[in-house]
Motif scaffolding. Structure first.
Motif, PDB file in Angstrom:
ATOM      1  N   TYR B 177       0.843  -1.204   0.000  1.00 20.99           N
ATOM      2  CA  TYR B 177       0.000   0.000   0.000  1.00 20.99           C
ATOM      3  C   TYR B 177       0.874   1.249   0.000  1.00 20.99           C
ATOM      4  O   TYR B 177       0.596   2.226  -0.672  1.00 20.99           O
ATOM      5  CB  TYR B 177      -0.911   0.034   1.237  1.00 20.99           C
ATOM      6  CG  TYR B 177      -2.136  -0.835   1.122  1.00 20.99           C
ATOM      7  CD1 TYR B 177      -2.130  -1.964   0.330  1.00 20.99           C
ATOM      8  CD2 TYR B 177      -3.292  -0.525   1.822  1.00 20.99           C
ATOM      9  CE1 TYR B 177      -3.248  -2.764   0.229  1.00 20.99           C
ATOM     10  CE2 TYR B 177      -4.419  -1.322   1.724  1.00 20.99           C
ATOM     11  CZ  TYR B 177      -4.380  -2.438   0.932  1.00 20.99           C
ATOM     12  OH  TYR B 177      -5.490  -3.231   0.830  1.00 20.99           O
ATOM     13  N   HIS B 247      -5.580  -3.287  -7.884  1.00 18.80           N
ATOM     14  CA  HIS B 247      -6.845  -3.155  -7.148  1.00 18.80           C
ATOM     15  C   HIS B 247      -7.573  -4.507  -7.098  1.00 18.80           C
ATOM     16  O   HIS B 247      -7.993  -4.961  -6.040  1.00 18.80           O
ATOM     17  CB  HIS B 247      -7.700  -2.096  -7.842  1.00 18.80           C
ATOM     18  CG  HIS B 247      -9.048  -1.904  -7.238  1.00 18.80           C
ATOM     19  ND1 HIS B 247      -9.226  -1.442  -5.961  1.00 18.80           N
ATOM     20  CD2 HIS B 247     -10.298  -2.113  -7.742  1.00 18.80           C
ATOM     21  CE1 HIS B 247     -10.514  -1.379  -5.699  1.00 18.80           C
ATOM     22  NE2 HIS B 247     -11.188  -1.778  -6.752  1.00 18.80           N
ATOM     23  N   HIS B 251      -6.205  -5.972  -3.823  1.00 14.72           N
ATOM     24  CA  HIS B 251      -7.115  -5.158  -2.996  1.00 14.72           C
ATOM     25  C   HIS B 251      -6.560  -3.789  -2.660  1.00 14.72           C
ATOM     26  O   HIS B 251      -6.766  -3.278  -1.557  1.00 14.72           O
ATOM     27  CB  HIS B 251      -7.496  -5.915  -1.712  1.00 14.72           C
ATOM     28  CG  HIS B 251      -7.855  -7.330  -1.977  1.00 14.72           C
ATOM     29  ND1 HIS B 251      -8.979  -7.681  -2.683  1.00 14.72           N
ATOM     30  CD2 HIS B 251      -7.204  -8.489  -1.702  1.00 14.72           C
ATOM     31  CE1 HIS B 251      -9.007  -8.987  -2.816  1.00 14.72           C
ATOM     32  NE2 HIS B 251      -7.942  -9.506  -2.245  1.00 14.72           N
ATOM     33  N   TYR B 252      -5.864  -3.223  -3.609  1.00  9.76           N
ATOM     34  CA  TYR B 252      -5.325  -1.874  -3.370  1.00  9.76           C
ATOM     35  C   TYR B 252      -6.466  -0.862  -3.530  1.00  9.76           C
ATOM     36  O   TYR B 252      -7.204  -0.916  -4.508  1.00  9.76           O
ATOM     37  CB  TYR B 252      -4.206  -1.582  -4.374  1.00  9.76           C
ATOM     38  CG  TYR B 252      -3.350  -0.416  -3.948  1.00  9.76           C
ATOM     39  CD1 TYR B 252      -2.157  -0.639  -3.287  1.00  9.76           C
ATOM     40  CD2 TYR B 252      -3.755   0.894  -4.150  1.00  9.76           C
ATOM     41  CE1 TYR B 252      -1.374   0.409  -2.857  1.00  9.76           C
ATOM     42  CE2 TYR B 252      -2.983   1.952  -3.712  1.00  9.76           C
ATOM     43  CZ  TYR B 252      -1.798   1.710  -3.075  1.00  9.76           C
ATOM     44  OH  TYR B 252      -1.041   2.759  -2.632  1.00  9.76           O
ATOM     45  N   PRO B 253      -6.605   0.079  -2.595  1.00  9.76           N
ATOM     46  CA  PRO B 253      -7.706   1.033  -2.747  1.00  9.76           C
ATOM     47  C   PRO B 253      -7.450   1.974  -3.926  1.00  9.76           C
ATOM     48  O   PRO B 253      -6.312   2.386  -4.151  1.00  9.76           O
ATOM     49  CB  PRO B 253      -7.681   1.828  -1.434  1.00  9.76           C
ATOM     50  CG  PRO B 253      -6.316   1.647  -0.892  1.00  9.76           C
ATOM     51  CD  PRO B 253      -5.788   0.344  -1.406  1.00  9.76           C
ATOM     52  N   GLU B 255      -8.998   5.330  -4.691  1.00 11.74           N
ATOM     53  CA  GLU B 255      -9.961   6.289  -4.168  1.00 11.74           C
ATOM     54  C   GLU B 255     -10.131   7.514  -5.058  1.00 11.74           C
ATOM     55  O   GLU B 255     -11.172   8.142  -5.064  1.00 11.74           O
ATOM     56  CB  GLU B 255      -9.519   6.766  -2.769  1.00 11.74           C
ATOM     57  CG  GLU B 255      -9.221   5.658  -1.774  1.00 11.74           C
ATOM     58  CD  GLU B 255     -10.475   5.026  -1.220  1.00 11.74           C
ATOM     59  OE1 GLU B 255     -11.564   5.573  -1.466  1.00 11.74           O
ATOM     60  OE2 GLU B 255     -10.381   3.981  -0.567  1.00 11.74           O
TER      61      GLU B 255
END
Lengths: 376, 391
Positions: B177, B247, B251-253, B255
């Motif tokens: 992250y 992503h 599961h990388y945000p 935004e």
């Protein structure tokens, strides 16, 4: 003036045209590593995150809470840049990079504490910056734990009938000491630079290997000539790595605690392994530029996949195995260890052995490639 | 094999621009996807062999962060094994540990940790501290109870000055992250320079052969510009693909606004094109230029304020860095966008800076590029006329 400038430029241009190999070698092995070392060494002069911009919301405004804020501000690690009046401001300041840490002290904090209501202080961190959060979290917990220990001791004195000399033993039944060996201050420069500078130079070594191999393609050189080439250029690469470490040692107080002889042997072997890798690529691919690119792309990810920052033991099993076939896995961590730990030669023997295995495998492959080339 | 290499060489620019960043995203993403550094090998030295010491050791055994790989006899052995890298830490519980607890004499415990990689060292410290603190809490509660204090009161007393903690944007402190936007920015930088600089060098070679008075007029912006724009678009499509991959798979945000991402990337590529002109001016050989470009990945990411934030930099460093290299204006807002979902206001300084950088370096880069060609041409004509005179 203009003419003089032109003459200097002309001399440089003609020299570069006549001796491109010499100029490139000087650039790759001397100029780039030393300039990079100088830039990065200077950039990280403060070694650890200090004066971290911090925003405080003190809803309590008691003498105790004001002292707490002053205590945080006076510590080397934090710099209270703003005392806000609402909690949302903390998030806003972190969002806009005006602060990296927030401290929220609730209303009636001190009076609740005195009444035994156990109010909580909220600390908020910006998790997007690793160098900052690793320092700020530990520094803040240290401050709050010291404060808590002092308060607990006072509390014990008041509530239990214990002699002052014994209070501390009651308040802290197990007095644990945590000793972070070899880099106790979490010096970021000592953590990152030894291996990263080596990772940078290995790109140059690999490219040089690819280029020398391209030059020697089809010349029908004896195998010993290739060996000499690997040894000569591998040693040059080792000189380059050593120069950057000496620069860090002399100018930026980077320690070097391990065995010097072991460090030299390991560095020369590593450099030969990387040069031989580039040489293999250049022997296979005929396009000189493509060979350089492939050689660089093969070694560039090593700084991450070799577990230098994100440790290999934290990677999934497949990547743990992959790391073991990357020369930098053995060298990057070891060169940092040599800087920070008082390693003896015997500690490096397993790594030296692995480097020798790498070289042996590379030479066998090179032998067959060159044999095929001669036959063709 | 030969045909495959020929095919790769034929389509090298799209391969470099698209496949390499995607391959590296998958590779690095998978390698760094575990959030926690666990199963860290440690040693235990239990000189007390009591119920209390065994209880603490059981806590260490039960915690997934630690992997007890040896039971040591001396602290020297622990230090030696940390030195050789076999273990990363060691817990020492001395003789009389239980007796000191029972006698309220302040039992000692020592946790040794290898601090050379502080991602490992921090985890060891955090979790060993948690175990010891929990044990202390339990013992303190017992102590207070034996002093006649009611359980509710003792709980309140022990929880006083307790802290709650919130880590925003990267709550689990995942390394991927934290690092990925910076890596993506470097992929974009490296692949783009690797493709654009050779185009400019090729044009330089062509111009070198023209008469001196025709050089300025004969630069082919109409031919070069569409190619560069085409590569810039490929870079953008590829970076979007990389963001989606990281992503979906890791599961990388994601935004931030796509439009703002496009804006910072366009400004970055414009600035980088200016830099590419300078590089193409300095180097005369495309291979040497490519080799130099390969060198830029590590120093540029370490000096752009991504890992080592601007407020921590040595005096005078940040303004110079921002004036000579554009990565600062891309890697940092990209992280702000991806992790924080930053608004335009939050990244405005980067946008303005990136715009000014491109505005300055595009014309200056082109001017240096032209001047270099003219000077080269002049030198070569001088050398040729000198050689003809000698003949």
């Amino acid at each position: 003036m203009k003419r003089q400038f032109f003459q200097i430029f002309k001399a440089l241009y003609l020299y570069k045209k006549r001796h491109p190999k010499r100029v490139m070698t000087f650039l790759v092995f001397i100029v780039v590593p030393l300039v990079t070392g100088l830039i990065l060494g200077y950039e990280m002069s403060s070694d650890v995150a200090t004066a971290i911009p911090t925003v405080v919301v003190n809803h309590d405004q008691s003498e105790f809470s004001r002292n707490l804020v002053a205590y945080v501000d006076e510590s080397n690690y934090f710099n209270v840049v703003e005392e806000a009046d609402n909690d949302a401001r903390v998030e806003e300041a972190l969002y806009n990079r005006q602060a990296y840490v927030g401290l929220i002290i609730p209303e009636n904090f001190y009076s609740d504490m005195r009444e035994g209501k156990a109010p909580k202080i909220l600390t908020v961190y910006d998790g997007s910056s690793l160098a900052v959060i690793s320092s700020s979290k530990s520094a803040m917990s240290e401050i709050l734990l010291t404060l808590k220990a002092g308060y607990m001791i006072k509390n014990y004195e008041g509530k239990l009938d214990i002699a002052p000399a014994e209070v501390r033993n009651h308040a802290i039944p197990i007095d644990a000491t945590y000793r972070l060996l070899y880099n106790p201050t979490r010096n970021f420069r000592n953590f990152i630079l030894p291996g990263m500078l080596a990772a940078l130079i290995q790109v140059g070594i690999a490219c040089m290997g690819a280029e020398r191999a391209s030059e020697n393609r089809g010349k029908g050189l004896a195998f010993t000539e290739h060996l000499k080439m690997i040894l000569k250029w591998g040693s040059l690469g080792a000189v380059s790595i050593s120069l950057t470490l000496i620069e860090q040692y002399l100018l930026f107080d980077m320690p070097y605690k391990g065995t010097l002889l072991g460090g030299i042997v390991l560095t020369v072997l590593f450099s030969c392994v990387i040069f031989a890798l580039g040489y293999l690529v250049g022997s296979i691919l005929s396009d000189r530029m493509f060979a350089s690119q492939v050689a660089a792309v093969l070694v560039l990810p090593a700084s991450i996949l070799g577990g230098y920052t994100w440790p290999a033991l934290a990677m999934p099993t497949f990547f743990q195995w992959l790391a073991k076939i990357i020369p930098f896995y053995y060298y990057g961590n070891r060169i940092r260890d040599l800087c920070l730990k008082d390693l003896a030669f015997r500690h490096l023997i397993p790594d030296i052995r692995i480097m020798l295995i790498f070289i042996a495998v590379e030479l066998v492959l090179l032998y067959f490639i060159k044999k095929k080339e001669v036959l063709a | 094999m030969k045909k495959l290499i020929e095919l790769i060489l034929k389509y090298k620019p799209p391969i470099v621009l698209i496949l390499i960043p995607i391959a590296f995203t998958l590779l690095f993403g998978a390698a760094m996807s575990p959030i926690f550094t666990d199963e860290i090998p440690i040693a235990i030295m239990d000189l007390d062999q009591s119920d209390q010491s065994r209880e603490i050791i059981e806590e260490f055994e039960g915690c997934s962060i630690f992997k007890i790989t040896e039971y040591a006899d001396s602290t020297e052995q622990i230090k030696e094994d940390i030195l050789s890298g076999k273990i990363k830490g060691g817990l020492v519980l001395p003789q009389g540990f239980q007796a000191d607890i029972n006698g309220r004499k302040g039992a000692k415990a020592l946790m040794l940790m290898d601090g050379t990689n502080f991602l490992v060292g921090n985890n060891l410290m955090l979790y060993s501290n948690k175990i010891i603190s929990a044990k202390n809490y339990e013992l303190q509660a017992l102590d207070l109870a034996s002093g006649g204090i009611l359980p509710g009161t003792s709980d309140q007393m022990l929880n006083t000055l307790a802290t709650a903690e919130r880590v925003l944007y990267n709550p689990q402190l995942g390394y991927l992250y934290y690092l990925y936007p910076g890596l993506l920015a470097v992929f974009v930088q490296q692949t783009y320079l690797n493709v654009v600089a050779p185009i400019l060098l090729k044009e330089k070679d062509r111009l070198k052969r023209l008469p001196l008075n025709k050089i300025d007029r004969k630069i082919r912006p109409k031919e070069m510009a569409p190619l560069i724009v085409q590569y810039a678009m490929m870079t953008f499509v590829c970076s979007l693909a990389c963001m989606l991959i990281v992503h979906w798979f890791f599961h990388y945000p994601l935004e931030g606004s796509l439009l703002l991402t496009l804006l910072v990337q366009v400004l970055f590529l414009a600035g980088l094109t200016g830099v590419a002109f300078v590089l193409a001016a300095i180097f005369d050989d495309a291979t040497h230029c490519t080799q130099f470009v390969m060198f830029l990945a590590i120093p540029s990411i370490l000096s752009c304020g991504y890992g080592w934030p601007e407020f921590m930099m040595a005096p005078g460093f940040a303004p110079v860095m921002k004036a000579v290299w554009p990565l600062y204006y891309y890697a940092n807002p990209l992280k702000e966008l991806m992790l924080k979902g930053a608004s335009f206001d939050a990244i405005e300084p980067f946008v303005i800076g990136g715009f000014l950088f491109a505005l300055f370096w595009m014309p200056v880069g082109m001017w240096i590029y032209r001047q270099k060609i003219r000077t080269m041409k002049q030198i070569e004509e001088e050398v040729r006329s000198l050689a003809e005179g000698v003949r």
